[in-house]
Design an enzyme around this catalytic site. Sequence first.
Site, PDB file in Angstrom:
ATOM      1  N   GLU A  20      59.691  -4.446  -3.308  1.00 15.29           N
ATOM      2  CA  GLU A  20      59.064  -3.855  -4.424  1.00 15.29           C
ATOM      3  C   GLU A  20      57.828  -3.420  -3.996  1.00 15.29           C
ATOM      4  OE1 GLU A  20      58.363  -7.798  -6.381  1.00 15.29           O
ATOM      5  OE2 GLU A  20      60.363  -8.408  -6.427  1.00 15.29           O
ATOM      6  N   LYS A  28      53.737  -3.012  -3.963  1.00 15.31           N
ATOM      7  CA  LYS A  28      52.601  -3.936  -4.057  1.00 15.31           C
ATOM      8  C   LYS A  28      51.681  -3.151  -4.940  1.00 15.31           C
ATOM      9  CE  LYS A  28      49.442  -6.612  -1.475  1.00 15.31           C
ATOM     10  NZ  LYS A  28      48.250  -6.214  -2.275  1.00 15.31           N
ATOM     11  N   ASP A  55      48.501  -2.351  -6.767  1.00 14.47           N
ATOM     12  CA  ASP A  55      46.877  -2.341  -6.656  1.00 14.47           C
ATOM     13  C   ASP A  55      46.329  -2.634  -7.986  1.00 14.47           C
ATOM     14  OD1 ASP A  55      44.342  -2.696  -5.501  1.00 14.47           O
ATOM     15  OD2 ASP A  55      44.358  -0.566  -4.969  1.00 14.47           O
ATOM     16  N   TYR A  59      57.376  -8.632 -12.671  1.00 15.94           N
ATOM     17  CA  TYR A  59      58.238  -8.874 -11.245  1.00 15.94           C
ATOM     18  C   TYR A  59      58.543 -10.339 -10.932  1.00 15.94           C
ATOM     19  CZ  TYR A  59      53.324  -9.524  -9.553  1.00 15.94           C
ATOM     20  OH  TYR A  59      52.023 -10.158  -9.195  1.00 15.94           O
ATOM     21  N   LYS A  89      51.540  -3.982   4.223  1.00 15.30           N
ATOM     22  CA  LYS A  89      50.399  -2.820   3.524  1.00 15.30           C
ATOM     23  C   LYS A  89      50.464  -1.490   4.367  1.00 15.30           C
ATOM     24  CE  LYS A  89      47.004  -4.906   1.690  1.00 15.30           C
ATOM     25  NZ  LYS A  89      45.514  -5.479   1.331  1.00 15.30           N
ATOM     26  N   CYS A 121      26.254  21.765 -23.885  1.00 15.86           N
ATOM     27  CA  CYS A 121      26.373  20.240 -23.469  1.00 15.86           C
ATOM     28  C   CYS A 121      27.343  19.582 -23.968  1.00 15.86           C
ATOM     29  CB  CYS A 121      24.987  19.606 -23.988  1.00 15.86           C
ATOM     30  SG  CYS A 121      25.050  17.775 -23.255  1.00 15.86           S
ATOM     31  N   CYS A 172      26.323  16.645 -26.540  1.00 10.87           N
ATOM     32  CA  CYS A 172      25.872  16.742 -27.604  1.00 10.87           C
ATOM     33  C   CYS A 172      26.121  18.231 -28.299  1.00 10.87           C
ATOM     34  CB  CYS A 172      24.345  16.279 -27.655  1.00 10.87           C
ATOM     35  SG  CYS A 172      23.333  17.617 -26.633  1.00 10.87           S
ATOM     36  N   CYS A 197      20.510  20.717 -20.379  1.00  7.98           N
ATOM     37  CA  CYS A 197      20.819  20.687 -21.614  1.00  7.98           C
ATOM     38  C   CYS A 197      19.381  20.709 -22.328  1.00  7.98           C
ATOM     39  CB  CYS A 197      21.278  19.467 -22.130  1.00  7.98           C
ATOM     40  SG  CYS A 197      21.238  18.963 -23.857  1.00  7.98           S
ATOM     41  N   CYS A 256      19.607  14.258 -26.925  1.00  4.80           N
ATOM     42  CA  CYS A 256      20.917  14.067 -26.415  1.00  4.80           C
ATOM     43  C   CYS A 256      21.289  12.743 -26.105  1.00  4.80           C
ATOM     44  CB  CYS A 256      21.305  15.136 -25.251  1.00  4.80           C
ATOM     45  SG  CYS A 256      22.819  14.819 -24.304  1.00  4.80           S
TER      46      CYS A 256
END
Length: 679
Positions: A134, A136, A138, A244, A331, A423, A426, A439, A444
């Site tokens: 299977e 692994k 993360d 699983y 791993k 921007c 905004c 900007c 903003c």
Amino acid sequence: MVEEPADNPYVRDPDTSFDPVEKLSDATAREQVRDLREAIEYHDYRYYVANDPVVADRTYDTLFDRLVELEDTFDLHDENSPTRRVGGEPLDELETVEHVAPLLSLQSSGDADEIREFDRRIRDAVGDVTYSAEPKFDGFSVEVVYEDGAFDRAVTRGDGREGEDVSANVRTIGSVPLHLRGAPDVLAVRGEVYMPRSGFQALNERRIERGEDPFANPRNAAAGTVRLLDPETVADRPLDVFFYDVIDTSADLASQEETVDLLRGLGFRVDDETTVVEDVEGVLDYRDRLMAARDDLEYEIDGVVAKVVDFAKREELGSTARHPRWAFAYKFPARTGETTVERIVVQVGRTGKLTPVALLDPVDLQGVTISRATLHNAARIDELGVREGATVRIERAGDVIPEVVEVIEGGAEDGDFSMPGTCPVCDGNVVQEGEHHYCTNASCPAQLRRSLQHFCSRDAMDVEGVGEEAADQLVDTGLIESLADLYDLETADLVSLDGWGERSAENLLAELEASKDVDLGTFVYALGIRHVGTERARALAGAFSLDELMDASATELREIEDVGPEVAESVASYFDTAANVETVERLLDAGVSPKRRERGSELDGLTVVFTGSVPGYTRSELEDLLETHGANVTSSVSGRTDYLVVGENPGERKREQADAEGVETLDPAAFEERILSTL
């Protein structure tokens, strides 16, 4: 595959022209609610698990809205109704719950010899075996418990014996079944909550554009989301789950193959990459195949897991206190240095500066997972030739800020990037100054969040309690639309926010009151004027009163030591902006009282520059001490500098400048004798 509900009118080509709810009897409403829940749960399965929906999104939304309306009108709410997926009331805390059985960790290694040794021990103990292979994942491990086929609770792994109850949050994940048809009376399953790569990148894009720090990787994003106290926020984030293992059940299971069949048959989402291999060499081949394909998967994996398929042999092998003897995690090696640019987005800083940021396929660099890197500005992007989809090499600038330093392979032809004309937060106008874009909208929200955090920071107004999270809350809820709004806050405003109590609210108001008596230089720095750090703010305060500074021209400002044309223009432009002047005036009206520091005359006219650290003092302490007694402390060496103080771990540039200008240098002992001893 979950069977389609029979005789349910809301599964295939449903009629969505519903009668008004006020015309329904209680019995009819209950029947319709029952059918709608069953149908929506099936549609959730077809959409999230089978990836094969049978109704259009608009039809689904109509069914869902009708269920919400009926539950509200007839008070037919249920914790396991599909409507609970949109979230519920915020939680005060996460309670600790004991697992139905220990959730053990796995033996793990990236060394092929170690998994071969694991296999040898297995065969010595129980003879030949086959393995379930299977991915692994993360992600974030959870236990989900069902009673009589109904979702009962979800618990984090915690210490393996007990974890935190995250039921309200896991319930919002569309691929988690809320009801199981034909399920065993007792069923506890183990799954991995994760954030799909595309959802992770989109979430980080939104966070960056809002001026927030992005998540480092999908695992952290998933883990942090599952443990939030507000289920509505969780429901808005792109979480998914793979199941699983069966931890506990009244069903009779003899193998991992039967376990997977049971999970799939009940409607749990099981990864299609799960398979059975004949021996350990099959595990090694499986691992190599998945490692080659990992970049094409929509989820992060960091290895593969091999489990003995036969449960009777598992029973013989047993477990240690920490891990089962019948499973092993093989791993992958850490990714290093090279990765792919998934997206290029624009981050708006507190001064309005627009910075392009590369969102990366997460990569390990010097032991740290990196998911973004600065691209500095549009000119740098053009120079490097960075595009979306490009393979790049990244480095950590100064071992802190990751940056793209080289394009190894170009990206998509349509992946060229250009800075936006407005921007991204905004829609305010964007202007270009040299290589940088800004900007121009002082209100903003992205600027305001970080400006508020800066204004309250220790070197500025020193208002404890307004960090990143609090600043985001205050702006996002509309309580703060200008820095001056801080001083209009009341206890009732603050206690209405998630995570705030009366004591924390009163503490913040007391901090704000205490901050009103402030040194002028500190106040000028707190305003967050572009290019004005603590030293320049003190220099400005030493040369002008606040009124004089607000009226000063760029020409007048340039007469100050260490204030060049760029800084002078920035300060003059700040006070030429009506919104900024209004903010300052409102701060003064609220009682903020900036005062010029009383300066002695012992060091009058002396100009000092520091490089490196002086034992026993912080840089701020030295600057305050010298300026209080009349000296000027500047950041760069010039012909007007009297002394360069060279402390521990000094920089080369200032010493070279001192040599070129004929400026005398002092080590810490000479500095103590020549200057400090006179005070």
